[in-house]
Design a protein around this motif. Structure first.
Motif, mmCIF file in Angstrom:
data_model
loop_
_atom_site.group_PDB
_atom_site.id
_atom_site.type_symbol
_atom_site.label_atom_id
_atom_site.label_comp_id
_atom_site.label_asym_id
_atom_site.label_seq_id
_atom_site.Cartn_x
_atom_site.Cartn_y
_atom_site.Cartn_z
ATOM 1 N N GLU A 141 1.786 3.488 -3.304
ATOM 2 C CA GLU A 141 0.895 4.819 -3.242
ATOM 3 C C GLU A 141 -0.492 4.487 -3.533
ATOM 4 O O GLU A 141 -1.220 5.229 -4.149
ATOM 5 C CB GLU A 141 1.455 5.934 -4.135
ATOM 6 C CG GLU A 141 2.871 6.261 -3.757
ATOM 7 C CD GLU A 141 3.465 7.472 -4.493
ATOM 8 O OE1 GLU A 141 2.871 7.813 -5.349
ATOM 9 O OE2 GLU A 141 4.571 7.915 -3.930
ATOM 10 N N ASN B 142 1.038 -1.228 0.070
ATOM 11 C CA ASN B 142 -0.142 -0.081 0.061
ATOM 12 C C ASN B 142 0.756 1.087 0.014
ATOM 13 O O ASN B 142 0.555 2.149 -0.914
ATOM 14 C CB ASN B 142 -0.898 0.081 1.161
ATOM 15 C CG ASN B 142 -2.008 0.992 1.157
ATOM 16 O OD1 ASN B 142 -2.356 1.429 0.323
ATOM 17 N ND2 ASN B 142 -2.328 1.558 2.601
ATOM 18 N N HIS B 143 1.843 1.311 0.934
ATOM 19 C CA HIS B 143 2.909 2.401 1.240
ATOM 20 C C HIS B 143 3.572 2.427 -0.381
ATOM 21 O O HIS B 143 3.577 3.720 -1.085
ATOM 22 C CB HIS B 143 3.653 2.206 2.171
ATOM 23 C CG HIS B 143 4.516 3.227 2.182
ATOM 24 N ND1 HIS B 143 4.706 4.368 2.426
ATOM 25 C CD2 HIS B 143 5.982 3.149 1.845
ATOM 26 C CE1 HIS B 143 5.801 5.057 2.577
ATOM 27 N NE2 HIS B 143 6.674 4.330 2.218
ATOM 28 N N ASN C 132 -2.917 4.295 -1.397
ATOM 29 C CA ASN C 132 -3.632 5.250 -0.359
ATOM 30 C C ASN C 132 -4.927 4.412 -0.033
ATOM 31 O O ASN C 132 -5.993 4.879 0.225
ATOM 32 C CB ASN C 132 -4.175 6.678 -1.284
ATOM 33 C CG ASN C 132 -2.967 7.265 -1.314
ATOM 34 O OD1 ASN C 132 -1.947 7.260 -0.614
ATOM 35 N ND2 ASN C 132 -2.900 7.735 -2.693
#
Length: 293
Positions: free
Chosen positions: A171, A167-168, A173
């Motif tokens: 990106e 997820n990080h 979100n």
């Protein structure tokens, strides 16, 4: 060897356990593999969807064929094996936290357990479900946070660190990327996503109603924030007669006792429990249970 009433499925279960064991990390990944281990987890879970569906179908057949005692004993036999397979392999003598090396097969087991609970709810096998949720199991080879001993089913909850990393770095979100994965790969042949949310909620409530239990955080309830989830098990409990299902599942004397325990826990809830439990308690509207006569 699995013992007890599901012994007829020993050959199949042995193969299931062999596949899950093959997913465990035995050598700490390094280099590019370590940096992108989150993609390895994601891709492998995608490949395992047919394997997951086959196992859920097998559980569904047991629910159809076995009486309460046989089914309950058989399902409870699975839990210590799942715990060992979710935990650190004895071959892995050193490891680094935070990259999700325990997410395989931990995420698979987490997903499957929600389906098992959903199937028991659908089949109204409430006594079997209660016994499964409120028994304590000897965890043969617990992960680093749980030493050998007797624990509740909540220890099978998966952190899914690799999904957070994905997820990080991509990106995306997303509030909870693993909750997204569960939703995106739901198999309505066995349960709708709303029924999986019900099961996730039951797993959470059972964990907070037990003393000294690992808390099962209901990550699918990030979707309850939008207020459009229809959860029949909990919605119907406003009727005092239907509420008896929850009394049986959670092992309380009556619905008021159940509501009181949830109320007390919510009032004293430690701040470090995340938003998903907050969403769960708001969605349930448990104060309305048993009010229609």
């Amino acid at each position: 060897q699995i013992q007890g009433p599901i012994a007829l499925g020993n050959a199949y279960l042995a193969e299931v356990f062999r596949v899950l064991d093959s997913l465990r990390v035995r050598v700490m990944p390094s280099g590019k593999e370590r940096e992108t281990y989150y993609e390895i987890v994601y891709d492998k879970l995608q490949q395992l969807i047919p394997f997951r569906n086959q196992f859920i179908e097998w559980v569904e057949l047991q629910i159809l064929l076995l009486d309460d005692e046989a089914l309950g004993n058989g399902l409870k036999d699975l839990i210590p094996h799942f715990s060992e397979l979710k935990s650190r392999s004895e071959d892995l003598t050193s490891w680094t936290e935070g990259i999700g090396i325990f997410d395989l097969p931990g995420a698979w087991i987490h997903d499957v357990l929600i389906y098992i609970v959903a199937l028991l709810i659908k089949a109204k096998r409430d006594k079997v479900l209660h016994d499964l949720l409120f028994s304590r199991y000897y965890m043969v080879n617990g992960k680093e946070y749980y030493k050998k001993g007797f624990y509740g089913i909540g220890v099978l909850w998966c952190r899914a660190e690799s999904f957070g990393l994905r997820n990080h770095y991509l990106e995306l979100n997303r509030m909870d990327a693993f909750a997204d994965w569960i939703k995106d790969h739901v198999n309505a042949r066995f349960a709708t996503f709303e029924q999986l949310m019900e099961a996730d909620g039951v797993l959470c409530l059972s964990s907070i109603l037990k003393e000294n239990s690992a808390i099962w955080s209901p990550r699918t309830y990030v979707y309850a924030e939008w207020g459009n989830s229809s959860l029949e098990l909990f919605d119907a409990a406003r009727d005092c007669n239907y509420a008896q299902r929850l009394v049986i599942i959670f092992g309380e004397s009556d619905i008021e006792s159940l509501k009181s325990k949830i109320r007390d826990w919510a009032k004293n809830r430690p701040a470090y429990y995340g938003d998903t439990i907050h969403y769960l308690l708001n969605t349930l509207e448990f104060e309305k249970w048993g009010t229609l006569r």
